[in-house]
Design an enzyme around this catalytic site. Sequence first.
Site, PDB file in Angstrom:
ATOM      1  N   GLY A  33       0.842  -1.196   0.000  1.00 12.31           N
ATOM      2  CA  GLY A  33       0.000   0.000   0.000  1.00 12.31           C
ATOM      3  C   GLY A  33       0.872   1.239   0.000  1.00 12.31           C
ATOM      4  O   GLY A  33       2.088   1.163   0.227  1.00 12.31           O
ATOM      5  N   LEU A  34       0.234   2.380  -0.221  1.00 11.74           N
ATOM      6  CA  LEU A  34       0.967   3.648  -0.289  1.00 11.74           C
ATOM      7  C   LEU A  34       1.682   3.948   1.024  1.00 11.74           C
ATOM      8  O   LEU A  34       1.285   3.439   2.081  1.00 11.74           O
ATOM      9  CB  LEU A  34      -0.024   4.796  -0.566  1.00 11.74           C
ATOM     10  CG  LEU A  34      -0.681   4.841  -1.941  1.00 11.74           C
ATOM     11  CD1 LEU A  34      -1.721   5.968  -1.972  1.00 11.74           C
ATOM     12  CD2 LEU A  34       0.371   5.056  -3.031  1.00 11.74           C
ATOM     13  N   SER A  35       2.682   4.775   0.945  1.00 13.75           N
ATOM     14  CA  SER A  35       3.348   5.247   2.151  1.00 13.75           C
ATOM     15  C   SER A  35       2.315   5.997   2.999  1.00 13.75           C
ATOM     16  O   SER A  35       1.520   6.779   2.467  1.00 13.75           O
ATOM     17  CB  SER A  35       4.487   6.191   1.749  1.00 13.75           C
ATOM     18  OG  SER A  35       5.095   6.718   2.894  1.00 13.75           O
ATOM     19  N   SER A  37      -0.198   4.647   4.435  1.00 13.57           N
ATOM     20  CA  SER A  37      -1.513   3.990   4.422  1.00 13.57           C
ATOM     21  C   SER A  37      -1.751   3.262   5.755  1.00 13.57           C
ATOM     22  O   SER A  37      -2.894   3.033   6.146  1.00 13.57           O
ATOM     23  CB  SER A  37      -1.615   3.006   3.247  1.00 13.57           C
ATOM     24  OG  SER A  37      -0.606   2.013   3.323  1.00 13.57           O
ATOM     25  N   GLY A  38      -0.680   2.890   6.448  1.00 10.80           N
ATOM     26  CA  GLY A  38      -0.828   2.255   7.763  1.00 10.80           C
ATOM     27  C   GLY A  38      -0.144   0.902   7.902  1.00 10.80           C
ATOM     28  O   GLY A  38      -0.296   0.237   8.931  1.00 10.80           O
ATOM     29  N   LYS A  39       0.614   0.492   6.899  1.00 12.46           N
ATOM     30  CA  LYS A  39       1.226  -0.845   6.891  1.00 12.46           C
ATOM     31  C   LYS A  39       2.048  -1.144   8.158  1.00 12.46           C
ATOM     32  O   LYS A  39       1.826  -2.162   8.811  1.00 12.46           O
ATOM     33  CB  LYS A  39       2.134  -1.015   5.656  1.00 12.46           C
ATOM     34  CG  LYS A  39       1.427  -0.837   4.330  1.00 12.46           C
ATOM     35  CD  LYS A  39       2.389  -0.982   3.159  1.00 12.46           C
ATOM     36  CE  LYS A  39       3.511   0.026   3.123  1.00 12.46           C
ATOM     37  NZ  LYS A  39       3.096   1.437   2.966  1.00 12.46           N
ATOM     38  N   SER A  40       2.984  -0.264   8.477  1.00 12.33           N
ATOM     39  CA  SER A  40       3.874  -0.521   9.616  1.00 12.33           C
ATOM     40  C   SER A  40       3.110  -0.472  10.930  1.00 12.33           C
ATOM     41  O   SER A  40       3.307  -1.324  11.801  1.00 12.33           O
ATOM     42  CB  SER A  40       4.998   0.518   9.672  1.00 12.33           C
ATOM     43  OG  SER A  40       5.853   0.341   8.598  1.00 12.33           O
ATOM     44  N   SER A 107       5.751  -1.785  -2.195  1.00 13.40           N
ATOM     45  CA  SER A 107       5.714  -2.740  -3.315  1.00 13.40           C
ATOM     46  C   SER A 107       4.646  -2.365  -4.351  1.00 13.40           C
ATOM     47  O   SER A 107       3.638  -3.045  -4.487  1.00 13.40           O
ATOM     48  CB  SER A 107       5.520  -4.179  -2.813  1.00 13.40           C
ATOM     49  OG  SER A 107       4.554  -4.289  -1.794  1.00 13.40           O
TER      50      SER A 107
HETATM   51  P1  ADP Z   1       3.134   2.963   6.148  1.00 16.08           P
HETATM   52  O1  ADP Z   1       3.893   1.896   6.878  1.00 16.08           O
HETATM   53  O2  ADP Z   1       2.054   2.424   5.270  1.00 16.08           O
HETATM   54  O3  ADP Z   1       4.019   3.946   5.458  1.00 16.08           O
HETATM   55  P2  ADP Z   1       2.701   4.060   8.743  1.00 16.08           P
HETATM   56  O4  ADP Z   1       2.112   2.975   9.550  1.00 16.08           O
HETATM   57  O5  ADP Z   1       4.153   4.356   8.903  1.00 16.08           O
HETATM   58  O6  ADP Z   1       2.329   3.813   7.220  1.00 16.08           O
HETATM   59  O7  ADP Z   1       1.937   5.428   8.992  1.00 16.08           O
HETATM   60  C1  ADP Z   1       0.537   5.504   8.983  1.00 16.08           C
HETATM   61  C2  ADP Z   1       0.127   6.739   9.786  1.00 16.08           C
HETATM   62  O8  ADP Z   1      -1.303   6.880   9.692  1.00 16.08           O
HETATM   63  C3  ADP Z   1       0.462   6.595  11.257  1.00 16.08           C
HETATM   64  O9  ADP Z   1       0.879   7.854  11.745  1.00 16.08           O
HETATM   65  C4  ADP Z   1      -0.875   6.179  11.869  1.00 16.08           C
HETATM   66  O10 ADP Z   1      -0.982   6.568  13.213  1.00 16.08           O
HETATM   67  C5  ADP Z   1      -1.863   6.937  10.994  1.00 16.08           C
HETATM   68  N1  ADP Z   1      -3.203   6.357  10.897  1.00 16.08           N
HETATM   69  C6  ADP Z   1      -4.344   7.071  10.966  1.00 16.08           C
HETATM   70  N2  ADP Z   1      -5.424   6.293  10.851  1.00 16.08           N
HETATM   71  C7  ADP Z   1      -4.978   5.030  10.706  1.00 16.08           C
HETATM   72  C8  ADP Z   1      -5.635   3.763  10.543  1.00 16.08           C
HETATM   73  N3  ADP Z   1      -6.961   3.649  10.515  1.00 16.08           N
HETATM   74  N4  ADP Z   1      -4.867   2.646  10.404  1.00 16.08           N
HETATM   75  C9  ADP Z   1      -3.503   2.762  10.437  1.00 16.08           C
HETATM   76  N5  ADP Z   1      -2.830   3.921  10.590  1.00 16.08           N
HETATM   77  C10 ADP Z   1      -3.549   5.058  10.721  1.00 16.08           C
END
Ligand code: ADP
Length: 208
Positions: A33-35, A37-40, A107
Site C-alpha cells: 500500500g501507499l506510504s 496507508s498504515g502498513k507498519s 511494493s
Molecule cells: P506505512 O507503513 O504504510 O508507510 P505508517 O504505519 O508508517 O504507514 O503510517 C501511517 C500513519 O497513519 C500513522 O501515523 C498512523 O498513526 C496513521 N493512521 C491514521 N489512521 C490510521 C488507521 N486507521 N490505520 C492505520 N494507521 C492510521
Amino acid sequence: MHNNHVIWHNVQIDRSDRNRLNAHRSGLIWLTGLSASGKSTIAHEVEKRLFDRGIRTYVLDGDNVRHGINSNLTFSREDRKENLRRIVEVSKLFVDAGILVLAAFISPYKEDRAYIRSRFADDNFLEIYVKCAVEECEQRDPKGQYKKARAGIIKNYTGISSPYEEPENPHLLLDTENLDLDSSVANILDLLERHEFIEIQRDTPDEP
Ligand code: ADP
C-alpha cells in the site's frame, strides 16, 4: 550470480519440525500500500497481539531493511527490484526458521508482487492490501515525505511521481480510511486463523 558449486546441506530439522515445536505455522504476510496507508502501524500492532499469544513473529519494513541489508540501494526501478529480491530471500530464511513474518513494503508494482508470491507455496503466503487514498496519506504524512515529494526534493515518490498499481486479488483488503487500527488488527488475526497459521482463539472459555 548463481554458484553451481554451492551445495545445499542436507537438513535434519526442517520447517515443519520447527512449526510443530512452535505450535503455529510460519509464513509470509505481505502488506502492500501507499506510504502512510498504515502498513507498519498495523504490522507492529498485529505482532504485539501475536507475541502475547506466544507466536514467533518478526516485522520486516523499510526501517530495518533499507538501513541495513539494503542500505546500498536507491529507489530506481532496478534497485527497487533488487530491494524486493533481497527482502524475499530474507523472508524465506525467516519462514524456514519457523517465524511468522509480517512484511510492510509499498511494493507498488504488480510484476514484483507476482514474483514475491511465486517464491512461496500457496499455504505459506498471504497478501494484504492496505488501502488509503493518496490525498489522505498526504494529510497524514507522518514523516513529512509527501511534502518533500511535492516539492520535488524526493524523486520517484509512489503516489506522487511514481505509480502504485493496486492489487486485484489480495487475500484481504483493509480500507484504513474507514477502519480503525483495532479493526484492521482483528481482521488480520481472523485471516490468520482462517488460513490455519494460528489456532482459533475463543474470547470466552468453554463452559465445563
Ligand atoms: P506505512 O507503513 O504504510 O508507510 P505508517 O504505519 O508508517 O504507514 O503510517 C501511517 C500513519 O497513519 C500513522 O501515523 C498512523 O498513526 C496513521 N493512521 C491514521 N489512521 C490510521 C488507521 N486507521 N490505520 C492505520 N494507521 C492510521
